[in-house]
Scaffold this active site. Structure first.
Site, PDB file in Angstrom:
ATOM      1  N   CYS A 166       0.713  -1.377  -0.161  1.00 24.00           N
ATOM      2  CA  CYS A 166      -0.272   0.259   0.302  1.00 24.00           C
ATOM      3  C   CYS A 166       0.812   1.144   0.171  1.00 24.00           C
ATOM      4  O   CYS A 166       0.004   2.735  -0.140  1.00 24.00           O
ATOM      5  CB  CYS A 166      -0.957  -0.108   0.960  1.00 24.00           C
ATOM      6  SG  CYS A 166      -1.865  -1.291   1.234  1.00 24.00           S
ATOM      7  N   HIS A 306      -2.697   7.864   6.649  1.00 23.16           N
ATOM      8  CA  HIS A 306      -2.551   6.252   5.994  1.00 23.16           C
ATOM      9  C   HIS A 306      -4.414   5.656   6.373  1.00 23.16           C
ATOM     10  O   HIS A 306      -4.516   4.992   5.888  1.00 23.16           O
ATOM     11  CB  HIS A 306      -1.393   4.957   6.768  1.00 23.16           C
ATOM     12  CG  HIS A 306      -1.668   3.884   6.157  1.00 23.16           C
ATOM     13  ND1 HIS A 306      -1.550   3.919   5.055  1.00 23.16           N
ATOM     14  CD2 HIS A 306      -2.337   2.696   6.640  1.00 23.16           C
ATOM     15  CE1 HIS A 306      -2.098   2.464   3.884  1.00 23.16           C
ATOM     16  NE2 HIS A 306      -1.617   1.995   5.820  1.00 23.16           N
ATOM     17  N   GLU A 317      -0.809   4.661  14.385  1.00 22.15           N
ATOM     18  CA  GLU A 317      -0.125   6.351  13.942  1.00 22.15           C
ATOM     19  C   GLU A 317      -0.520   7.243  14.315  1.00 22.15           C
ATOM     20  O   GLU A 317      -0.078   7.730  14.685  1.00 22.15           O
ATOM     21  CB  GLU A 317      -1.350   6.371  12.313  1.00 22.15           C
ATOM     22  CG  GLU A 317      -0.437   7.437  11.845  1.00 22.15           C
ATOM     23  CD  GLU A 317      -1.367   7.542   9.865  1.00 22.15           C
ATOM     24  OE1 GLU A 317      -1.003   8.177   9.167  1.00 22.15           O
ATOM     25  OE2 GLU A 317      -2.302   6.541   9.540  1.00 22.15           O
ATOM     26  N   LYS A 338      -9.451   7.601   3.077  1.00 24.96           N
ATOM     27  CA  LYS A 338     -10.386   6.080   2.719  1.00 24.96           C
ATOM     28  C   LYS A 338     -11.736   6.437   3.680  1.00 24.96           C
ATOM     29  O   LYS A 338     -12.176   5.565   2.812  1.00 24.96           O
ATOM     30  CB  LYS A 338      -9.333   5.758   3.076  1.00 24.96           C
ATOM     31  CG  LYS A 338      -7.811   5.072   3.120  1.00 24.96           C
ATOM     32  CD  LYS A 338      -6.250   3.982   3.798  1.00 24.96           C
ATOM     33  CE  LYS A 338      -5.527   4.039   3.481  1.00 24.96           C
ATOM     34  NZ  LYS A 338      -4.412   5.029   3.518  1.00 24.96           N
ATOM     35  N   HIS A 343     -10.210   1.913   0.629  1.00 21.66           N
ATOM     36  CA  HIS A 343      -8.422   1.635   0.716  1.00 21.66           C
ATOM     37  C   HIS A 343      -7.751   1.286  -0.681  1.00 21.66           C
ATOM     38  O   HIS A 343      -8.035  -0.022  -1.479  1.00 21.66           O
ATOM     39  CB  HIS A 343      -8.074   0.607   1.477  1.00 21.66           C
ATOM     40  CG  HIS A 343      -6.336   0.645   2.018  1.00 21.66           C
ATOM     41  ND1 HIS A 343      -5.808   0.996   0.912  1.00 21.66           N
ATOM     42  CD2 HIS A 343      -5.408  -0.046   2.847  1.00 21.66           C
ATOM     43  CE1 HIS A 343      -4.671   1.135   1.330  1.00 21.66           C
ATOM     44  NE2 HIS A 343      -3.870  -0.095   2.251  1.00 21.66           N
ATOM     45  N   PHE A 406       1.753  -3.613   3.715  1.00 21.16           N
ATOM     46  CA  PHE A 406       2.238  -5.173   4.974  1.00 21.16           C
ATOM     47  C   PHE A 406       4.195  -5.369   4.505  1.00 21.16           C
ATOM     48  O   PHE A 406       4.089  -4.878   2.748  1.00 21.16           O
ATOM     49  CB  PHE A 406       1.317  -6.291   4.181  1.00 21.16           C
ATOM     50  CG  PHE A 406       0.127  -6.510   4.362  1.00 21.16           C
ATOM     51  CD1 PHE A 406      -0.707  -5.108   5.325  1.00 21.16           C
ATOM     52  CD2 PHE A 406      -1.195  -7.402   3.631  1.00 21.16           C
ATOM     53  CE1 PHE A 406      -1.623  -4.982   5.662  1.00 21.16           C
ATOM     54  CE2 PHE A 406      -2.061  -7.409   4.556  1.00 21.16           C
ATOM     55  CZ  PHE A 406      -2.857  -6.167   4.579  1.00 21.16           C
TER      56      PHE A 406
END
Length: 420
Positions: A166, A306, A317, A338, A343, A406
């Site tokens: 991502c 994010h 975060e 998002k 996403h 990831f």
């Protein structure tokens, strides 16, 4: 050597809330959700039956029908975003040195739908011997979008794909930025794309328990920083930023949206899918980006986080932001778009960088929608301005975009208002 300055001169995007940058931006400011029941396959038996799909897009308005058949959906979306970006930048390709124009695009997964369809067809017909579409491999491979873009326009400069889950398209922007400021190119068409809303994509993320299962209320399922968040919503789309060396842009006399001033990268080195619980990688990537930009934490007015709407990720975060920005964390604006786009995986960084650029240009921050209740986790400090539910007008002189992937991949890019 003296590094060259890099500016943004064109934008392109196809997202679940709009098929152009203008439409996407207007709907983000209005707090419109792109989530709805899945239409691309029958999701009746899946734990998650909704997603943020691109809507009402006629691909052949942009790409010849014969060429469309040679491209996976992710590549089609990438091509459209690049076409929009090149047009928006006002590039006269008859006058440009195409050896000095490159393409760097990011993708996290690539042609997963093509792979799924080809392997399924083979499984159903294997008794007849191996039969595969001759375009199977060039449709499926992750690098082909950047290749197709360069072929379409005849750009001979640096050309490749970044893949870091991502964080992929943020890494693409970072590489493009560095290529230009090191003098390797005048212009880089940069961004990212993803189209993984298919049985393998949704089923795979469901098996990981990564997706929200709020099937009775898709529009409100993506709820970053709310206590009832239960996973991310898969989206698809593409984003493009035309990055250009400042003097080259000035010589062309084109509009300048913003200046790109820094990038940072780091690794969590913690877990294949989960973010570090203390946000160590997130903290480091923001510090690296600020250092690269020559900026202090208090110089940042907006962070597009994010913010995927996962229980662990949102908390880590937010903790990292508090650690980096200290008291200024309560003065800047934070939002997760998002909550509206879902996403976009490998396309997230490019689209969210575009949001930062438009926030800098227009002095307004889009909201984090769907917030209803706070989280009891003491690390999620609601004195921070998460810009819940409504856009907020404010001076935005500099903005920062976070993307985490990831594998522990983290990338951060920084934009500010352009000034001589």
């Amino acid at each position: 050597m003296e590094l060259k300055r890099v500016v943004v001169t064109g934008l392109g995007s196809v997202t679940p809330v709009g098929n152009t940058p203008e439409e996407t931006w207007a709907n983000l400011l209005a707090g419109k959700s792109g989530a709805a029941p899945i239409t691309q396959f029958d999701a009746t038996n899946f734990k998650t039956q909704f997603a943020c799909e691109v809507k009402n897009l006629n691909v052949t308005d942009y790409i010849d029908r014969k060429e469309v058949r040679k491209m996976d959906r992710y590549c089609q979306l990438a091509m459209i975003s690049a076409m929009q970006g090149v047009k928006d930048a006002g590039l006269d390709l008859e006058k440009e040195d195409k050896n000095r124009i490159g393409v760097v695009y990011g993708v996290g997964i690539g042609g997963i739908k093509t792979f799924q369809d080809e392997v399924t067809y083979y499984g159903q017909h294997m008794a007849d011997g191996p039969k595969f579409n001759p375009f199977f491999i060039p449709k499926m491979i992750a690098d082909i979008a950047s290749g197709q873009i360069s072929i379409h326009f005849g750009f001979h400069g640096p050309n490749y794909t970044t893949t870091s889950a991502c964080a992929s398209s943020s890494n693409a922007l970072a590489d493009a930025f560095n290529l230009i400021r090191l003098g390797k190119a005048n212009i880089i068409v940069s961004g990212g794309a993803e189209a993984a809303i298919c049985e393998c994509g949704v089923g795979g993320f469901n098996a990981m328990h990564a997706l929200s299962t709020r099937n009775d209320d898709p529009e409100h399922a993506s709820r970053p920083f709310s206590a009832s968040r239960d996973g991310f919503i898969m989206g698809e789309g593409a984003g493009c930023l035309i990055l250009e060396e400042l003097e080259h842009a000035k010589a062309r006399g084109v509009k300048i949206y913003a200046e790109m001033v820094g990038e940072g990268a780091s690794a969590d080195a913690h877990h294949i899918t989960a973010s570090h619980p203390e946000g160590l990688g997130a903290k480091l990537v923001m510090l690296n980006a600020l250092e690269d930009a020559g900026m202090k934490p208090e110089d940042i007015d907006y962070i597009n986080v994010h913010g995927t709407s996962t229980p662990v990720g949102d908390v880590s975060e937010a903790k990292a932001i508090k650690d980096v920005f200290g008291d200024h964390a309560y003065k800047l604006n934070i939002s997760s778009t998002k909550s509206m786009t879902g996403h976009l995986l490998g396309a997230a960084g490019a689209v969210e960088a575009m949001v930062c650029v438009l926030s800098v240009q227009n002095d307004i921050v889009p909201p984090t929608i769907n917030h209803e209740e706070g989280d009891n986790d003491e690390q999620l400090d609601y004195r921070m301005n998460f810009t819940f539910n409504e856009a907020q007008k404010r001076p935005v002189n500099a903005a920062l975009s976070n993307t985490f992937g990831f594998g522990g991949h983290n990338c951060c890019v920084v934009f500010k208002k352009y000034a001589e």
